[in-house]
Scaffold this motif. Structure first.
Motif, PDB file in Angstrom:
ATOM      1  N   ALA A  20       0.822  -1.212   0.000  1.00 16.28           N
ATOM      2  CA  ALA A  20       0.000   0.000   0.000  1.00 16.28           C
ATOM      3  C   ALA A  20       0.857   1.265   0.000  1.00 16.28           C
ATOM      4  N   GLU A  21       2.145   1.135   0.317  1.00 16.96           N
ATOM      5  CA  GLU A  21       3.045   2.281   0.316  1.00 16.96           C
ATOM      6  C   GLU A  21       3.525   2.650  -1.088  1.00 16.96           C
ATOM      7  N   GLY A  22       3.139   1.873  -2.098  1.00 22.16           N
ATOM      8  CA  GLY A  22       3.523   2.181  -3.464  1.00 22.16           C
ATOM      9  C   GLY A  22       5.008   2.035  -3.709  1.00 22.16           C
ATOM     10  N   SER A  23       5.581   2.946  -4.482  1.00 18.18           N
ATOM     11  CA  SER A  23       6.985   2.827  -4.857  1.00 18.18           C
ATOM     12  C   SER A  23       7.911   2.883  -3.644  1.00 18.18           C
ATOM     13  N   SER A  24       7.475   3.532  -2.568  1.00 14.84           N
ATOM     14  CA  SER A  24       8.301   3.577  -1.357  1.00 14.84           C
ATOM     15  C   SER A  24       8.573   2.171  -0.840  1.00 14.84           C
ATOM     16  N   TYR A  25       7.579   1.309  -0.948  1.00 15.83           N
ATOM     17  CA  TYR A  25       7.766  -0.069  -0.487  1.00 15.83           C
ATOM     18  C   TYR A  25       8.747  -0.806  -1.393  1.00 15.83           C
ATOM     19  N   TYR A  26       8.593  -0.676  -2.676  1.00 13.15           N
ATOM     20  CA  TYR A  26       9.408  -1.469  -3.608  1.00 13.15           C
ATOM     21  C   TYR A  26      10.868  -1.032  -3.640  1.00 13.15           C
ATOM     22  N   ARG A  27      11.151   0.187  -3.219  1.00 12.66           N
ATOM     23  CA  ARG A  27      12.534   0.622  -3.135  1.00 12.66           C
ATOM     24  C   ARG A  27      13.333  -0.220  -2.136  1.00 12.66           C
ATOM     25  N   HIS A  28      12.665  -0.780  -1.132  1.00 13.56           N
ATOM     26  CA  HIS A  28      13.341  -1.625  -0.150  1.00 13.56           C
ATOM     27  C   HIS A  28      14.060  -2.807  -0.808  1.00 13.56           C
ATOM     28  N   PHE A  29      13.588  -3.244  -1.945  1.00 17.95           N
ATOM     29  CA  PHE A  29      14.122  -4.449  -2.588  1.00 17.95           C
ATOM     30  C   PHE A  29      15.335  -4.166  -3.474  1.00 17.95           C
ATOM     31  N   TYR A  30      15.742  -2.888  -3.586  1.00 17.77           N
ATOM     32  CA  TYR A  30      16.813  -2.512  -4.520  1.00 17.77           C
ATOM     33  C   TYR A  30      17.938  -1.736  -3.843  1.00 17.77           C
ATOM     34  N   MET A  31      18.181  -1.988  -2.553  1.00 15.84           N
ATOM     35  CA  MET A  31      19.170  -1.216  -1.808  1.00 15.84           C
ATOM     36  C   MET A  31      20.578  -1.814  -1.873  1.00 15.84           C
ATOM     37  N   GLY A  32      20.732  -3.003  -2.411  1.00 20.37           N
ATOM     38  CA  GLY A  32      22.014  -3.691  -2.374  1.00 20.37           C
ATOM     39  C   GLY A  32      23.034  -3.184  -3.381  1.00 20.37           C
ATOM     40  N   LEU A  33      24.314  -3.411  -3.039  1.00 17.71           N
ATOM     41  CA  LEU A  33      25.390  -3.263  -4.017  1.00 17.71           C
ATOM     42  C   LEU A  33      25.393  -4.452  -4.972  1.00 17.71           C
ATOM     43  N   LEU A  34      24.778  -5.546  -4.510  1.00 15.29           N
ATOM     44  CA  LEU A  34      24.642  -6.764  -5.309  1.00 15.29           C
ATOM     45  C   LEU A  34      23.164  -7.036  -5.555  1.00 15.29           C
ATOM     46  N   ARG A  35      22.867  -7.589  -6.716  1.00 13.71           N
ATOM     47  CA  ARG A  35      21.497  -7.997  -6.992  1.00 13.71           C
ATOM     48  C   ARG A  35      21.146  -9.248  -6.191  1.00 13.71           C
ATOM     49  N   GLU A  36      19.886  -9.611  -6.224  1.00 15.27           N
ATOM     50  CA  GLU A  36      19.440 -10.785  -5.492  1.00 15.27           C
ATOM     51  C   GLU A  36      20.229 -12.032  -5.871  1.00 15.27           C
ATOM     52  N   ASP A  37      20.637 -12.144  -7.122  1.00 14.52           N
ATOM     53  CA  ASP A  37      21.385 -13.322  -7.571  1.00 14.52           C
ATOM     54  C   ASP A  37      22.884 -13.227  -7.271  1.00 14.52           C
ATOM     55  N   GLY A  38      23.312 -12.153  -6.604  1.00 13.58           N
ATOM     56  CA  GLY A  38      24.708 -12.022  -6.211  1.00 13.58           C
ATOM     57  C   GLY A  38      25.605 -11.332  -7.220  1.00 13.58           C
ATOM     58  N   THR A  39      25.061 -10.905  -8.350  1.00 12.39           N
ATOM     59  CA  THR A  39      25.874 -10.192  -9.339  1.00 12.39           C
ATOM     60  C   THR A  39      25.988  -8.721  -8.958  1.00 12.39           C
ATOM     61  N   PRO A  40      27.158  -8.115  -9.217  1.00 14.67           N
ATOM     62  CA  PRO A  40      27.387  -6.740  -8.753  1.00 14.67           C
ATOM     63  C   PRO A  40      26.705  -5.690  -9.619  1.00 14.67           C
ATOM     64  N   LYS A  41      26.297  -4.613  -8.976  1.00 14.81           N
ATOM     65  CA  LYS A  41      25.786  -3.441  -9.671  1.00 14.81           C
ATOM     66  C   LYS A  41      26.930  -2.460  -9.928  1.00 14.81           C
ATOM     67  N   LEU A  42      26.618  -1.359 -10.560  1.00 12.87           N
ATOM     68  CA  LEU A  42      27.662  -0.393 -10.913  1.00 12.87           C
ATOM     69  C   LEU A  42      28.393   0.132  -9.685  1.00 12.87           C
ATOM     70  N   ALA A  43      27.673   0.419  -8.604  1.00 11.53           N
ATOM     71  CA  ALA A  43      28.308   1.008  -7.413  1.00 11.53           C
ATOM     72  C   ALA A  43      29.263   0.044  -6.733  1.00 11.53           C
TER      73      ALA A  43
END
Length: 311
Positions: free
Chosen positions: A163-186
């Motif tokens: 119900a929090e909309g995009s604020s809720y879904y941002r919680h799932f994208y805070m990592g330096l690594l993706r869920e599968d363990g692959t690295p992001k740019l940072a």
């Protein structure tokens, strides 16, 4: 193994402490004072930190100071996410720190700061660099949140969830690594800021990411790690075995461990955000964990066994 303990997580956030059950944080103050005394009795030199506040609110710190809580801790902590959830801009970080410093003489730690990749990975990449420019050398501890994205199959710890909309879904994208363990740019830049920057990574009960997390933390040059031991999880079958495995895996790091989450059957309300029926029971949990993992009287951890054998 443990360099500091924190009492609760974001106590002024409704997703972590219910103010309707505890108006004025009277029960919270009593609970923290009892827990701090219990920890000091077990390990007098162990650093005690008030759970990181979110939002950053000097009035909340003053309230707890008036109840004697700040006399029982060695540092206070704040959490900030200006590119995702806060109503202030990232360049205001020095002002936010100064607001807390103005109402306490205790050191101010930043135990969660991060940027989601909900919109674009480049935002996190830039946000890491700017955060380092603003906070490096400014506070004694900075813990980046987090190493991993939250698995999409797991719920984020919020009160209203989807119900929090995009604020809720941002919680799932805070990592330096993706869920599968692959690295992001940072991730390719994070080692530029270690060991001064630490990481905050929560491990769920029997978390499958533990061993890979240790490898990544070492690869990134992390020395300071913040994680948690859940009071609620302590009632699960074989909870101590999981705690032993987790703490043995993290033995090479300077760990700040957060004690939090009320067991449903021990809360005034059956929820992890509720004040406990008996505040001293939280203190007993904190003392038992410190006795188990800190000092000469600690119960030996199964560190002599390979991690593979503990899986």
């Amino acid at each position: 193994m443990i360099e500091a303990v924190k009492f609760w997580n974001e106590p002024n956030n409704k997703s972590h402490w219910d103010p309707e059950v505890d108006p004025g944080w009277i029960r919270f103050a009593e609970m923290v004072k009892l827990a701090s005394s219990a920890v000091s009795a077990e390990a007098p030199g162990l650093t005690r930190v008030l759970g990181g506040i979110s939002p950053i609110d000097a009035g909340f710190i003053q309230n707890l100071a008036g109840q004697g809580v700040l006399d029982q801790v060695d540092a206070v902590a704040v959490h900030g996410f200006p590119l995702d959830w806060n109503n202030w801009q990232i360049d205001a970080w020095p002002e936010r720190i100064a607001e807390i410093e103005a109402v306490t003489k205790l050191p101010v730690w930043v135990t969660e700061v991060g940027v989601s990749t909900f919109g674009a990975e480049e935002v996190q990449e830039w946000g890491l660099k700017r955060t380092a420019e603003l906070l490096s050398g400014r506070v004694p501890r900075v813990h980046w949140y987090s190493l991993y994205d939250l698995p999409k199959a797991w719920p984020a710890t919020t009160r209203h969830r989807e119900a929090e909309g995009s604020s809720y879904y941002r919680h799932f994208y805070m990592g330096l690594l993706r869920e599968d363990g692959t690295p992001k740019l940072a991730a390719r830049h994070f080692a530029e800021y270690t060991p001064e920057f630490g990481i905050c990574q929560w491990f769920h009960y029997e978390d499958h990411r533990l061993e890979d997390a240790v490898r990544w933390l070492k690869k990134l040059g992390v020395r300071k790690l913040r994680t948690g031991l859940s009071w609620a999880d302590s009632f699960r079958p074989d909870a101590d075995a999981w705690f032993d495995r987790q703490m043995a895996a993290l033995d090479d790091f300077d760990v700040t461990v957060t004690f939090c989450f009320t067991p449903e059957h021990r809360g005034i309300q059956p929820h992890h955000t509720s004040a406990p029926l008996v505040p001293g029971e939280f203190a007993e949990f904190c003392a038992r964990m410190v006795r188990r993992y800190v000092g000469s009287t600690a119960t030996p951890v199964e560190a002599v066994r390979p991690l593979a054998a503990l899986a």
